[in-house]
Design a protein around this motif. Structure first.
Motif, PDB file in Angstrom:
ATOM      1  N   LYS A  49      43.366  38.905  48.492  1.00 16.62           N
ATOM      2  CA  LYS A  49      43.465  40.153  47.728  1.00 16.62           C
ATOM      3  C   LYS A  49      44.868  40.267  47.132  1.00 16.62           C
ATOM      4  O   LYS A  49      45.732  40.991  47.644  1.00 16.62           O
ATOM      5  CB  LYS A  49      43.139  41.351  48.618  1.00 16.62           C
ATOM      6  N   THR A  50      45.094  39.518  46.058  1.00 18.78           N
ATOM      7  CA  THR A  50      46.394  39.551  45.394  1.00 18.78           C
ATOM      8  C   THR A  50      46.455  40.714  44.412  1.00 18.78           C
ATOM      9  O   THR A  50      45.447  41.359  44.108  1.00 18.78           O
ATOM     10  CB  THR A  50      46.657  38.237  44.631  1.00 18.78           C
ATOM     11  N   THR A  51      47.651  40.955  43.887  1.00 18.52           N
ATOM     12  CA  THR A  51      47.844  42.026  42.914  1.00 18.52           C
ATOM     13  C   THR A  51      47.580  41.568  41.481  1.00 18.52           C
ATOM     14  O   THR A  51      47.791  42.339  40.544  1.00 18.52           O
ATOM     15  CB  THR A  51      49.284  42.567  42.999  1.00 18.52           C
ATOM     16  N   ASN A  52      47.103  40.348  41.301  1.00 19.36           N
ATOM     17  CA  ASN A  52      46.896  39.795  39.962  1.00 19.36           C
ATOM     18  C   ASN A  52      45.572  40.285  39.381  1.00 19.36           C
ATOM     19  O   ASN A  52      44.527  39.654  39.557  1.00 19.36           O
ATOM     20  CB  ASN A  52      46.921  38.268  40.021  1.00 19.36           C
ATOM     21  N   TYR A  53      45.624  41.395  38.656  1.00 18.85           N
ATOM     22  CA  TYR A  53      44.447  41.958  37.994  1.00 18.85           C
ATOM     23  C   TYR A  53      44.676  42.091  36.489  1.00 18.85           C
ATOM     24  O   TYR A  53      44.058  42.922  35.829  1.00 18.85           O
ATOM     25  CB  TYR A  53      44.105  43.334  38.583  1.00 18.85           C
ATOM     26  N   ALA A  54      45.572  41.267  35.952  1.00 15.83           N
ATOM     27  CA  ALA A  54      45.951  41.396  34.541  1.00 15.83           C
ATOM     28  C   ALA A  54      44.748  41.256  33.613  1.00 15.83           C
ATOM     29  O   ALA A  54      44.582  42.047  32.674  1.00 15.83           O
ATOM     30  CB  ALA A  54      47.018  40.369  34.195  1.00 15.83           C
ATOM     31  N   TYR A  55      43.910  40.251  33.866  1.00 20.49           N
ATOM     32  CA  TYR A  55      42.795  40.001  32.945  1.00 20.49           C
ATOM     33  C   TYR A  55      41.786  41.145  32.911  1.00 20.49           C
ATOM     34  O   TYR A  55      41.451  41.644  31.831  1.00 20.49           O
ATOM     35  CB  TYR A  55      42.122  38.674  33.291  1.00 20.49           C
ATOM     36  N   PRO A  56      41.281  41.611  34.059  1.00 19.65           N
ATOM     37  CA  PRO A  56      40.332  42.727  33.988  1.00 19.65           C
ATOM     38  C   PRO A  56      40.955  44.030  33.496  1.00 19.65           C
ATOM     39  O   PRO A  56      40.275  44.824  32.838  1.00 19.65           O
ATOM     40  CB  PRO A  56      39.814  42.857  35.420  1.00 19.65           C
ATOM     41  N   LEU A  92      36.128  37.486  46.870  1.00 23.16           N
ATOM     42  CA  LEU A  92      36.833  38.110  47.977  1.00 23.16           C
ATOM     43  C   LEU A  92      35.769  38.630  48.935  1.00 23.16           C
ATOM     44  O   LEU A  92      34.852  39.349  48.520  1.00 23.16           O
ATOM     45  CB  LEU A  92      37.703  39.266  47.488  1.00 23.16           C
ATOM     46  N   GLU A  93      35.870  38.259  50.195  1.00 22.99           N
ATOM     47  CA  GLU A  93      34.879  38.709  51.162  1.00 22.99           C
ATOM     48  C   GLU A  93      35.220  40.130  51.596  1.00 22.99           C
ATOM     49  O   GLU A  93      36.026  40.364  52.498  1.00 22.99           O
ATOM     50  CB  GLU A  93      34.834  37.744  52.351  1.00 22.99           C
ATOM     51  N   GLY A  94      34.592  41.082  50.924  1.00 23.19           N
ATOM     52  CA  GLY A  94      34.911  42.482  51.121  1.00 23.19           C
ATOM     53  C   GLY A  94      34.512  43.007  52.489  1.00 23.19           C
ATOM     54  O   GLY A  94      33.572  42.507  53.119  1.00 23.19           O
ATOM     55  N   ILE A  95      35.207  44.035  52.928  1.00 21.53           N
ATOM     56  CA  ILE A  95      34.906  44.657  54.213  1.00 21.53           C
ATOM     57  C   ILE A  95      33.580  45.416  54.128  1.00 21.53           C
ATOM     58  O   ILE A  95      32.754  45.362  55.046  1.00 21.53           O
ATOM     59  CB  ILE A  95      36.038  45.595  54.654  1.00 21.53           C
ATOM     60  N   THR A  96      33.357  46.121  53.020  1.00 20.30           N
ATOM     61  CA  THR A  96      32.071  46.797  52.829  1.00 20.30           C
ATOM     62  C   THR A  96      30.952  45.767  52.749  1.00 20.30           C
ATOM     63  O   THR A  96      29.873  45.967  53.318  1.00 20.30           O
ATOM     64  CB  THR A  96      32.096  47.674  51.569  1.00 20.30           C
ATOM     65  N   ARG A  97      31.194  44.664  52.056  1.00 23.64           N
ATOM     66  CA  ARG A  97      30.215  43.571  51.985  1.00 23.64           C
ATOM     67  C   ARG A  97      29.842  43.100  53.386  1.00 23.64           C
ATOM     68  O   ARG A  97      28.663  42.890  53.692  1.00 23.64           O
ATOM     69  CB  ARG A  97      30.804  42.410  51.181  1.00 23.64           C
ATOM     70  N   LYS A  98      30.841  42.931  54.222  1.00 25.18           N
ATOM     71  CA  LYS A  98      30.624  42.468  55.596  1.00 25.18           C
ATOM     72  C   LYS A  98      29.655  43.388  56.339  1.00 25.18           C
ATOM     73  O   LYS A  98      28.707  42.924  56.997  1.00 25.18           O
ATOM     74  CB  LYS A  98      31.976  42.430  56.318  1.00 25.18           C
ATOM     75  N   HIS A  99      29.866  44.693  56.216  1.00 21.40           N
ATOM     76  CA  HIS A  99      29.017  45.638  56.930  1.00 21.40           C
ATOM     77  C   HIS A  99      27.636  45.753  56.304  1.00 21.40           C
ATOM     78  O   HIS A  99      26.638  45.961  57.023  1.00 21.40           O
ATOM     79  CB  HIS A  99      29.699  46.998  57.005  1.00 21.40           C
TER      80      HIS A  99
END
Length: 273
Positions: free
Chosen positions: A143-150, A197-204
């Motif tokens: 979970k990096t801070t690189n969100y420039a493209y979106p 990214l394996e999300g926490i909500t995804r996990k649950h």
């Protein structure tokens, strides 16, 4: 933003937080973050978020000084200091001041308490539209801070009445810009297993699902799906009823999606109880 944050190793008013302009977070866009919710003054699934944040720091070669227990204590103090009942926390670890302005260095840790803005109830009732976008997020598992493209591309979403995008490459989908993606076909829950990214909500959500598969998912499968939805900390589970100009399933949130959303809401209540 709520009044108090953690910065410079202590709890201070958030407007006093400072970062050097030559930090790699600015000049290279290098850093990590995580975000979790608070309900009834209790952090939801905090262990999972702290574990992911600590793992992200290790994988990006960034030094994180506080231990997991120390992070937990800081968060507890911030909840009390901000008299926080509901909201969210953003943990940010910057890339640091690098001798060569490139290699990771000793970064700064910030923890901000924030108010939350959830999607409107109408979006849960009617579903949302996504746009397909050929892209894979850099270092997708972290979970990096690189969100420039979106961030740059988001103006195009708004022009097309879309909530977000669905990334794909070589005919296979991965994730949305800030959410995991699922389809339902013949009662089975299916979600991509790579470039995500394996999300926490995804996990649950996977734990709550009766039948599910984690595998490569072709873009064509989405158009043929009975249902689709995205999951994230701030959206929870948001039905997707349109992709580009094509309707998914019946064009309405489906029974499997709504059943899992109901189970997740119950899980949240149990966690806060």
């Amino acid at each position: 933003m709520l009044p108090y944050c953690y910065a410079d190793g202590k709890i201070i008013p958030w407007e006093e937080a400072r970062i050097h302009p030559m930090d790699l977070a600015f000049i290279r866009g290098y850093g990590i973050f995580d975000f979790f919710r608070v309900a009834h003054s209790k952090p939801l699934f905090l262990d999972h978020y702290l574990d992911r944040f600590i793992h992200s720091a290790k994988e990006t070669y960034l030094h994180l000084s506080p231990s997991k227990e120390e992070l937990r204590l800081i968060i507890s103090q911030l909840i009390a200091k901000n008299e926080m009942v509901t909201g969210g926390f953003r943990m940010l670890l910057s890339g640091g001041l690098s001798d060569n302005h490139f290699s990771p260095a000793a970064g700064q840790l910030f923890i901000f308490a924030e108010e939350l803005i959830f999607p409107s109830e109408e979006k849960y009732q009617k579903g949302i539209k996504l746009l397909t976008l050929e892209h894979v997020r850099p270092v997708a598992k972290i979970k990096t801070t690189n969100y420039a493209y979106p961030v740059w591309h988001s103006a195009i979403w708004k022009e097309n009445g879309a909530e977000d995008v669905l990334y794909h490459r070589d005919g296979y989908i991965s994730e949305s810009s800030r959410s995991n993606f699922f389809i339902v076909k013949d009662g089975e829950l299916i979600t991509p297993d790579s470039d995500i990214l394996e999300g926490i909500t995804r996990k649950h959500v996977l734990q709550l699902a009766g039948r599910f598969s984690e595998r490569k998912v072709r873009l064509e499968e989405v158009f043929e799906a009975d249902e689709a939805f995205i999951t994230s900390t701030t959206k929870v589970l948001l039905p997707v009823t349109q992709l580009d100009d094509k309707i998914i399933g019946s064009g309405k949130p489906g029974p499997v999606s709504l059943d899992i959303l109901g189970k997740f809401r119950k899980l949240e209540q149990e966690h806060c109880g």
